[in-house]
Design a protein around this motif. Sequence first.
Motif, PDB file in Angstrom:
ATOM      1  N   THR A  32       0.734  -1.356   0.029  1.00 43.62           N
ATOM      2  CA  THR A  32      -0.013  -0.101   0.038  1.00 43.62           C
ATOM      3  C   THR A  32       0.926   1.247   0.113  1.00 43.62           C
ATOM      4  O   THR A  32       0.405   2.490   0.141  1.00 43.62           O
ATOM      5  N   LEU A  33       2.259   1.218  -0.237  1.00 41.18           N
ATOM      6  CA  LEU A  33       2.873   2.221  -0.107  1.00 41.18           C
ATOM      7  C   LEU A  33       3.104   3.003  -1.644  1.00 41.18           C
ATOM      8  O   LEU A  33       3.154   2.237  -2.467  1.00 41.18           O
ATOM      9  N   PRO A  34       2.784   4.239  -1.888  1.00 40.77           N
ATOM     10  CA  PRO A  34       2.648   4.496  -3.218  1.00 40.77           C
ATOM     11  C   PRO A  34       3.810   5.067  -3.650  1.00 40.77           C
ATOM     12  O   PRO A  34       4.248   6.240  -3.817  1.00 40.77           O
ATOM     13  N   LEU A  35       4.855   4.070  -3.920  1.00 38.30           N
ATOM     14  CA  LEU A  35       6.329   4.482  -4.235  1.00 38.30           C
ATOM     15  C   LEU A  35       6.659   3.808  -5.489  1.00 38.30           C
ATOM     16  O   LEU A  35       6.032   2.676  -5.799  1.00 38.30           O
ATOM     17  N   PRO A  36       7.602   4.202  -6.335  1.00 37.61           N
ATOM     18  CA  PRO A  36       8.005   3.395  -7.470  1.00 37.61           C
ATOM     19  C   PRO A  36       8.442   2.087  -7.225  1.00 37.61           C
ATOM     20  O   PRO A  36       8.908   1.883  -6.080  1.00 37.61           O
ATOM     21  N   THR A  37       8.303   1.219  -7.916  1.00 40.11           N
ATOM     22  CA  THR A  37       8.719  -0.352  -7.686  1.00 40.11           C
ATOM     23  C   THR A  37      10.202  -0.434  -7.243  1.00 40.11           C
ATOM     24  O   THR A  37      10.504  -1.079  -6.516  1.00 40.11           O
ATOM     25  N   ASP A  38      11.141   0.292  -8.095  1.00 36.75           N
ATOM     26  CA  ASP A  38      12.542   0.223  -7.792  1.00 36.75           C
ATOM     27  C   ASP A  38      12.695   0.497  -6.003  1.00 36.75           C
ATOM     28  O   ASP A  38      13.460  -0.199  -5.442  1.00 36.75           O
ATOM     29  N   ALA A  39      12.292   1.547  -5.815  1.00 34.04           N
ATOM     30  CA  ALA A  39      12.386   2.173  -4.311  1.00 34.04           C
ATOM     31  C   ALA A  39      11.799   1.241  -3.325  1.00 34.04           C
ATOM     32  O   ALA A  39      12.407   1.061  -2.239  1.00 34.04           O
ATOM     33  N   LEU A  40      10.746   0.624  -3.920  1.00 35.13           N
ATOM     34  CA  LEU A  40       9.919  -0.481  -2.760  1.00 35.13           C
ATOM     35  C   LEU A  40      10.849  -1.713  -2.652  1.00 35.13           C
ATOM     36  O   LEU A  40      10.995  -2.160  -1.711  1.00 35.13           O
ATOM     37  N   ALA A  41      11.302  -2.081  -3.801  1.00 35.37           N
ATOM     38  CA  ALA A  41      12.593  -3.262  -3.743  1.00 35.37           C
ATOM     39  C   ALA A  41      13.834  -2.923  -3.036  1.00 35.37           C
ATOM     40  O   ALA A  41      14.299  -3.898  -2.162  1.00 35.37           O
ATOM     41  N   ALA A  83      15.779   7.186  -1.964  1.00 37.48           N
ATOM     42  CA  ALA A  83      14.843   7.015  -3.205  1.00 37.48           C
ATOM     43  C   ALA A  83      14.458   8.554  -3.315  1.00 37.48           C
ATOM     44  O   ALA A  83      14.455   8.781  -4.402  1.00 37.48           O
ATOM     45  N   LEU A  84      14.239   9.168  -2.236  1.00 34.73           N
ATOM     46  CA  LEU A  84      13.726  10.517  -2.619  1.00 34.73           C
ATOM     47  C   LEU A  84      14.838  11.735  -2.818  1.00 34.73           C
ATOM     48  O   LEU A  84      14.664  12.110  -3.881  1.00 34.73           O
ATOM     49  N   GLU A  85      16.084  11.342  -2.478  1.00 41.07           N
ATOM     50  CA  GLU A  85      17.291  11.958  -2.775  1.00 41.07           C
ATOM     51  C   GLU A  85      17.539  11.777  -4.416  1.00 41.07           C
ATOM     52  O   GLU A  85      17.677  12.699  -5.188  1.00 41.07           O
ATOM     53  N   LYS A  86      17.345  10.508  -4.725  1.00 41.09           N
ATOM     54  CA  LYS A  86      17.502  10.302  -6.080  1.00 41.09           C
ATOM     55  C   LYS A  86      16.553  10.714  -7.121  1.00 41.09           C
ATOM     56  O   LYS A  86      16.925  11.413  -8.114  1.00 41.09           O
ATOM     57  N   THR A 124      22.767  20.571  -5.181  1.00 38.84           N
ATOM     58  CA  THR A 124      22.601  19.505  -3.990  1.00 38.84           C
ATOM     59  C   THR A 124      21.095  19.499  -3.421  1.00 38.84           C
ATOM     60  O   THR A 124      20.445  20.539  -3.991  1.00 38.84           O
ATOM     61  N   VAL A 125      20.729  18.296  -2.842  1.00 35.91           N
ATOM     62  CA  VAL A 125      19.327  18.202  -2.568  1.00 35.91           C
ATOM     63  C   VAL A 125      19.137  17.804  -1.015  1.00 35.91           C
ATOM     64  O   VAL A 125      20.343  17.600  -0.356  1.00 35.91           O
ATOM     65  N   GLN A 126      18.224  18.149  -0.502  1.00 34.53           N
ATOM     66  CA  GLN A 126      18.110  17.714   1.082  1.00 34.53           C
ATOM     67  C   GLN A 126      18.387  16.234   1.211  1.00 34.53           C
ATOM     68  O   GLN A 126      17.842  15.394   0.488  1.00 34.53           O
TER      69      GLN A 126
END
Length: 244
Positions: free
Chosen positions: A44-53, A68-71, A82-84
Amino acid sequence: ENLRKKTVRLCPASDFNDVHDTTVSVNFAESFTHYLHANQATGTLPLPTDALARMKRSSDPIGALDAALEKHLQSQRPEGETVQKDFFRNLAKTEGEKLTRHISDEMQRGIKIACFCESGTVAPLWGNYADSHKGFCIEYPFADLPRNDYRVFWLLPVHYTTERFNLTDALSRMYRGEGANLFIAWLAAIHKSREWASEREWRLVNVLRTNSKAVEWTMPTPSRLLLGCRMATGRVKFFVSGAS
């Protein structure tokens, strides 16, 4: 008033002299980790498949979620910008502190408590709570009440410990779908620092929300009335005549 009306007043813990009375602690990062694990299992997590894996393979799902968020953010920014970092880990920390304060404030205001002691001869209590030995102590015959009497059922011994009542496990169980612990409020109300252990306290705890500042419970006829050794003679005569 307690003697005249045969009642005790249950007051909110926010009025007590221990500022940490009936407060809780929460390791929100740990609870959030259990939340992520539980929702990975249900998909039920609304995340891309690679991030979930990656999260599923990781022992640190918060770290994997941050990666995953940083990427994703990096892919949306110009090269070299740079990102947070550690967004979700920092969020868990700040939200955990807010959640802990909110739950503690609600419990301190909402739960009503009457305090008792195992013995009427604990000297520090006469100094601290009986006007420096000028007051009195009421003894109630709880042992003579039926076992199914609500006052016996909700008379609980205080647990003296080095930590406040920890809600982390209860929240984690809820995230795993194992249901809520219905006794959380009572458990929070009977946890106190070991610094107060000499008081040997028991408590009547009422967790039902009311609009009143305090509630009163009817009590059995007292079995004894102990008078302070510094009580004025006139007050001694008043209590003796009233008791007789």
